[in-house]
Write an enzyme that holds these catalytic residues in place. Structure first.
Site: not given
Ligand code: ASP
Length: 338
Positions: A14, A59-61, A92, A272
């Site tokens: 982001t 995007d880090s996903s 993320d 846990t």
């Molecule tokens: N979806 C974005 C990511 O992880 C969210 C972020 O950067 O805050 O790349």
């Protein structure tokens, strides 16, 4: 002019995104152009910066262990030239990347600070400005020989951090370890908490695409389903248990599936589901049953640290017994054992 030098690896997220019809998207060149005009970069407190913008910003996903390897190679190749490193990353999966880098960058003697933001730099109420500027100052001006995650006035140990708020600015926390630095009118580094500087030079260890899964217990958990998962070629299972590491001890099928997996060489770690606290498999009969089934204690490691540490150890030349043993040892400050 400050003579400290910081290398910035900009991977996406982001922080540098711009608005589009489909929502925020990363675009090559956009963020570097925006920050190159920032007057703060002329300040004597600000280290000199070289930014490497990755060709494919993500995007880090979409992050994979291959990206982790690319980031660690990038840091290794410029290691001697810079005083510190900042990794710009989406929030993320930031805790996974910070944890993975902490293990992959063996004998790290300089700061590697991972950061990002909840609102893009280009937007009016952005949190990117402080996160970026303070991370650059932490990386350039302080001796922090470890991977940290800086977000909203706190520097956390990377492998202790978790994303716990999807939209708030205070998005990260470190449930089982205090912050390494608190940032207010002054930057206060808690030096006694930092890892010791290593005597050996930096070495990187690749994490192979992991044959590791995380599964969470819930009332009604089906042991046959678990058996199907374990009947594949997986090497490791992070089992998210209740409370202090408890699981249904009445379910004999469940326990025998775990025993069989362990006998077949799958490393099963007890982690846990609780936000805070540690696994103690001797506290209750329900935890002890897992110990008897060959499950290994994950103590107070976060799920992100447990998964990346297990993948890291399974990617090395260690025997199964050594992997199990090292999972229970404190390698990079990721685990507390009294
Ligand atoms: N979806 C974005 C990511 O992880 C969210 C972020 O950067 O805050 O790349």
């Amino acid at each position: 002019m400050n003579d400290k030098k910081v290398y910035v690896a900009y991977t996406g997220g982001t922080i540098g995104m711009k608005p589009s019809e489909k929502g925020f998207i990363p675009e090559y060149g956009y963020f570097s152009d925006q920050i190159s005009r920032l007057p703060e970069f002329m300040s004597p407190d600000m280290p000199q910066i070289e930014m490497h913008e990755y060709e494919t910003l993500i995007d880090s996903s979409n992050i994979t262990p291959e990206h982790w390897y690319q980031i660690s190679q990038d840091i290794e190749s410029r290691f001697d030239e810079f005083d510190g490193f900042v990794v710009l990353h989406g929030t993320d999966t930031m805790a996974y990347t910070a944890s993975a880098l902490s293990f992959m960058l063996e004998d790290l003697s300089k700061p590697v600070i991972v950061t990002g933001s909840q609102i893009p730099w280009s937007q009016m109420r952005t949190d990117a400005r402080d996160n970026l500027i303070t991370s650059l100052m932490l990386a350039g001006n302080y001796d922090i020989p470890e991977v940290g995650l800086y977000f909203h006035n706190r520097l956390y140990r990377g492998n202790r951090s978790r994303k716990l708020d999807a939209s708030g600015f205070h998005a990260f926390q470190s449930p089982n370890f205090p912050a390494l630095a608190e940032v207010g009118t002054r930057i206060q580094i808690k030096e006694h908490l930092l890892l010791k500087e290593p005597a050996k030079p930096l070495k990187i260890q690749r994490i192979a695409p992991p044959k590791v899964v995380i599964l969470s217990l819930f009332p009604g958990f089906d042991a046959d389903m678990l058996e199907k998962v374990l009947d594949t070629d997986i090497q490791g299972l992070v089992l998210m248990t209740y409370g202090m590491g408890n699981a249904p001890s009445d379910d004999k099928n469940f326990l025998s599936v775990l025993r069989k997996a362990s006998d077949n060489g799958v490393v099963v770690i007890n982690c846990t589901q609780c936000y805070k606290g540690t696994v103690d498999m001797c506290g209750y009969e329900t935890g002890h049953a897992l110990l008897d089934a060959g499950v290994v204690c994950g103590y107070d490691m976060t799920p992100e640290a447990t998964l990346t540490k297990l993948s890291y150890l399974l990617s090395s030349e260690l025997t199964l017994e050594e992997v199990k043993q090292k999972m229970q040892l404190n390698l990079r400050g990721e685990l507390t054992r009294s």
